[in-house]
Design a protein around this motif. Structure first.
Motif, PDB file in Angstrom:
ATOM      1  N   ASP A 181     -48.109 -18.835 -88.324  1.00 22.81           N
ATOM      2  CA  ASP A 181     -48.873 -20.303 -88.355  1.00 22.81           C
ATOM      3  C   ASP A 181     -48.889 -20.905 -87.120  1.00 22.81           C
ATOM      4  N   SER A 182     -50.164 -21.050 -86.675  1.00 21.46           N
ATOM      5  CA  SER A 182     -50.431 -21.367 -85.487  1.00 21.46           C
ATOM      6  C   SER A 182     -49.951 -23.042 -84.992  1.00 21.46           C
ATOM      7  N   VAL A 183     -50.003 -23.664 -86.318  1.00 25.25           N
ATOM      8  CA  VAL A 183     -50.170 -25.059 -86.130  1.00 25.25           C
ATOM      9  C   VAL A 183     -48.663 -25.477 -86.001  1.00 25.25           C
ATOM     10  N   LEU A 184     -47.668 -24.837 -86.762  1.00 17.64           N
ATOM     11  CA  LEU A 184     -46.226 -24.806 -86.717  1.00 17.64           C
ATOM     12  C   LEU A 184     -45.712 -24.441 -85.206  1.00 17.64           C
ATOM     13  N   LYS A 185     -46.563 -23.416 -84.742  1.00 16.38           N
ATOM     14  CA  LYS A 185     -46.075 -22.978 -83.358  1.00 16.38           C
ATOM     15  C   LYS A 185     -46.481 -24.194 -82.405  1.00 16.38           C
ATOM     16  N   ALA A 186     -47.704 -24.712 -82.641  1.00 16.02           N
ATOM     17  CA  ALA A 186     -48.162 -25.662 -81.614  1.00 16.02           C
ATOM     18  C   ALA A 186     -47.251 -26.864 -81.582  1.00 16.02           C
ATOM     19  N   LEU A 187     -46.878 -27.278 -82.824  1.00 22.99           N
ATOM     20  CA  LEU A 187     -46.009 -28.342 -83.086  1.00 22.99           C
ATOM     21  C   LEU A 187     -44.564 -28.355 -82.422  1.00 22.99           C
ATOM     22  N   VAL A 188     -43.959 -27.041 -82.368  1.00 26.81           N
ATOM     23  CA  VAL A 188     -42.779 -26.720 -81.831  1.00 26.81           C
ATOM     24  C   VAL A 188     -43.117 -26.658 -80.165  1.00 26.81           C
ATOM     25  N   ALA A 189     -44.456 -26.413 -79.883  1.00 22.40           N
ATOM     26  CA  ALA A 189     -44.492 -26.342 -78.254  1.00 22.40           C
ATOM     27  C   ALA A 189     -44.430 -27.626 -77.988  1.00 22.40           C
ATOM     28  N   ILE A 190     -45.196 -28.547 -78.548  1.00 26.88           N
ATOM     29  CA  ILE A 190     -45.358 -30.025 -77.889  1.00 26.88           C
ATOM     30  C   ILE A 190     -43.946 -30.696 -78.161  1.00 26.88           C
ATOM     31  N   MET A 191     -43.395 -30.351 -79.248  1.00 22.81           N
ATOM     32  CA  MET A 191     -41.711 -30.955 -79.342  1.00 22.81           C
ATOM     33  C   MET A 191     -40.866 -30.570 -77.965  1.00 22.81           C
ATOM     34  N   ALA A 192     -41.194 -29.249 -77.754  1.00 23.10           N
ATOM     35  CA  ALA A 192     -40.307 -28.853 -76.669  1.00 23.10           C
ATOM     36  C   ALA A 192     -40.787 -29.489 -75.303  1.00 23.10           C
TER      37      ALA A 192
ATOM     38  N   ASP B  37     -32.480 -30.738 -77.550  1.00 19.68           N
ATOM     39  CA  ASP B  37     -31.893 -30.047 -78.403  1.00 19.68           C
ATOM     40  C   ASP B  37     -32.338 -30.016 -79.655  1.00 19.68           C
ATOM     41  N   THR B  38     -32.737 -31.154 -80.187  1.00 18.58           N
ATOM     42  CA  THR B  38     -33.682 -31.292 -81.488  1.00 18.58           C
ATOM     43  C   THR B  38     -34.694 -30.534 -81.502  1.00 18.58           C
ATOM     44  N   ALA B  39     -35.379 -30.730 -80.240  1.00 17.69           N
ATOM     45  CA  ALA B  39     -36.775 -30.015 -80.294  1.00 17.69           C
ATOM     46  C   ALA B  39     -36.560 -28.215 -80.205  1.00 17.69           C
ATOM     47  N   ARG B  40     -35.474 -28.104 -79.601  1.00 21.68           N
ATOM     48  CA  ARG B  40     -35.285 -26.384 -79.624  1.00 21.68           C
ATOM     49  C   ARG B  40     -35.068 -26.001 -81.142  1.00 21.68           C
ATOM     50  N   ALA B  41     -34.203 -27.050 -81.758  1.00 22.69           N
ATOM     51  CA  ALA B  41     -33.778 -26.601 -83.288  1.00 22.69           C
ATOM     52  C   ALA B  41     -34.993 -26.370 -84.091  1.00 22.69           C
ATOM     53  N   HIS B  42     -35.983 -27.150 -83.754  1.00 22.32           N
ATOM     54  CA  HIS B  42     -37.222 -27.045 -84.611  1.00 22.32           C
ATOM     55  C   HIS B  42     -37.803 -25.516 -84.490  1.00 22.32           C
ATOM     56  N   GLY B  43     -37.758 -25.055 -83.254  1.00 28.69           N
ATOM     57  CA  GLY B  43     -38.135 -24.017 -82.909  1.00 28.69           C
ATOM     58  C   GLY B  43     -37.290 -22.749 -83.522  1.00 28.69           C
ATOM     59  N   ALA B  44     -36.221 -23.076 -83.377  1.00 27.84           N
ATOM     60  CA  ALA B  44     -34.940 -22.087 -84.065  1.00 27.84           C
ATOM     61  C   ALA B  44     -35.423 -22.049 -85.711  1.00 27.84           C
ATOM     62  N   MET B  45     -35.780 -23.180 -86.177  1.00 27.24           N
ATOM     63  CA  MET B  45     -35.991 -22.943 -87.842  1.00 27.24           C
ATOM     64  C   MET B  45     -37.117 -22.239 -87.904  1.00 27.24           C
ATOM     65  N   LEU B  46     -38.205 -22.648 -87.235  1.00 30.05           N
ATOM     66  CA  LEU B  46     -39.370 -21.984 -87.489  1.00 30.05           C
ATOM     67  C   LEU B  46     -39.188 -20.389 -87.232  1.00 30.05           C
ATOM     68  N   ASP B  47     -38.723 -19.742 -86.163  1.00 23.38           N
ATOM     69  CA  ASP B  47     -38.158 -18.498 -86.062  1.00 23.38           C
ATOM     70  C   ASP B  47     -37.638 -17.808 -87.106  1.00 23.38           C
ATOM     71  N   ALA B  48     -36.436 -18.482 -87.533  1.00 28.09           N
ATOM     72  CA  ALA B  48     -35.471 -18.149 -88.877  1.00 28.09           C
ATOM     73  C   ALA B  48     -36.393 -17.886 -90.134  1.00 28.09           C
ATOM     74  N   ALA B  49     -37.209 -18.831 -90.336  1.00 35.27           N
ATOM     75  CA  ALA B  49     -37.907 -18.917 -91.455  1.00 35.27           C
ATOM     76  C   ALA B  49     -39.100 -18.147 -91.471  1.00 35.27           C
ATOM     77  N   VAL B  50     -39.662 -17.593 -90.451  1.00 33.19           N
ATOM     78  CA  VAL B  50     -40.680 -16.339 -90.251  1.00 33.19           C
ATOM     79  C   VAL B  50     -39.928 -15.193 -90.319  1.00 33.19           C
ATOM     80  N   ALA B  51     -38.895 -15.068 -89.939  1.00 32.24           N
ATOM     81  CA  ALA B  51     -38.115 -13.805 -89.719  1.00 32.24           C
ATOM     82  C   ALA B  51     -37.233 -13.643 -91.472  1.00 32.24           C
ATOM     83  N   GLY B  52     -37.302 -14.470 -92.173  1.00 29.10           N
ATOM     84  CA  GLY B  52     -37.114 -14.642 -93.583  1.00 29.10           C
ATOM     85  C   GLY B  52     -35.585 -14.542 -93.863  1.00 29.10           C
ATOM     86  N   ASP B  53     -34.815 -15.242 -92.583  1.00 26.63           N
ATOM     87  CA  ASP B  53     -33.374 -15.004 -92.509  1.00 26.63           C
ATOM     88  C   ASP B  53     -32.734 -16.428 -92.982  1.00 26.63           C
TER      89      ASP B  53
END
Length: 224
Positions: A114-125, A182-198
């Motif tokens: 999902d490019s939109v979710l990735k972009a949102l994570v990048a902006i938050m970071a 830290d909150t911004a990085r956590a969003h990225g971790a959430m997305l990575d885990a979701a895409v990994a199905g973990d």
């Protein structure tokens, strides 16, 4: 009277946005006075069950959670002695909802690009690194993430409690969380885990997501 009008909406099979019978028609069908109908409509409008458009008629409302948000915001600021504790409760409910949906989220997003979710994570970071708030991107991230689920109520509840949190926090004069990055990085971790199905890794990321906010509340004097 409000129950009778709600019953009429159900009996007619009306949906949000549908035009309702006129005031005269409702009075005739329910055998009640205009004043009773008008008072009931005012009460139902406050709950977003109906929407009165002056000059156009009355429509079935959007049935949003706006009344819930308004009530919780007022609850969060009306008593200064308990306001911080009330805000912590809101944060705990937000976290509980995110944790409860971990399995569904990771199943729905496994392998998704999902490019939109990735972009949102990048902006938050980027904003987090500068110590800037990113409320708009935060809400958009959670809304889109939960939009993958076949459960619209969860998304509405998460958005509602997010709105309460975001509205009450500055009203209490609380400073932004010092470790917002830290909150911004956590969003990225959430997305990575979701895409990994973990799901387990997703839950850990959710906890990390709320830690800066919890620490800010603790610092302000709220005890677990």
């Amino acid at each position: 009277m409000t129950d009778q009008i709600k019953g009429l909406i159900l009996a007619e099979g009306l949906r949000p946005g549908d035009l309702m019978p006129t005031e005269a028609e409702i009075c005739a069908r329910l055998e009640v006075s205009r004043s009773s109908v008008r008072e009931a409509m005012r009460m139902l409008a406050a709950l977003d069950i109906v929407e009165v458009r002056h000059g156009h008629g009355t429509y079935v409302g959007q049935l949003s959670l706006a009344p819930l948000v308004e009530g919780l915001v007022f609850r969060g600021v009306v008593d200064q002695d308990d306001s911080l504790a009330a805000l912590r409760e809101v944060v705990e409910v937000r976290e509980a909802l995110d944790l409860a949906m971990a399995a569904q989220v990771t199943t729905a997003l496994a392998g998704v690009d999902d490019s939109v979710l990735k972009a949102l994570v990048a902006i938050m970071a980027e904003k987090g690194a500068r110590g800037e708030a990113f409320a708009e991107e935060d809400l958009a991230f959670h809304t889109r993430l939960l939009g993958y689920l076949d459960n619209t109520l969860v998304g509405q509840l998460v958005a509602a409690f997010w709105e309460v949190n975001t509205a009450v926090y500055p009203m209490l004069g609380l400073p932004p969380a010092a470790d917002i990055a830290d909150t911004a990085r956590a969003h990225g971790a959430m997305l990575d885990a979701a895409v990994a199905g973990d799901a387990e890794r997703y839950r850990k990321a959710v906890v990390e997501h709320y830690l800066p906010l919890r620490r800010a509340l603790d610092k302000a004097g709220v005890k677990p």
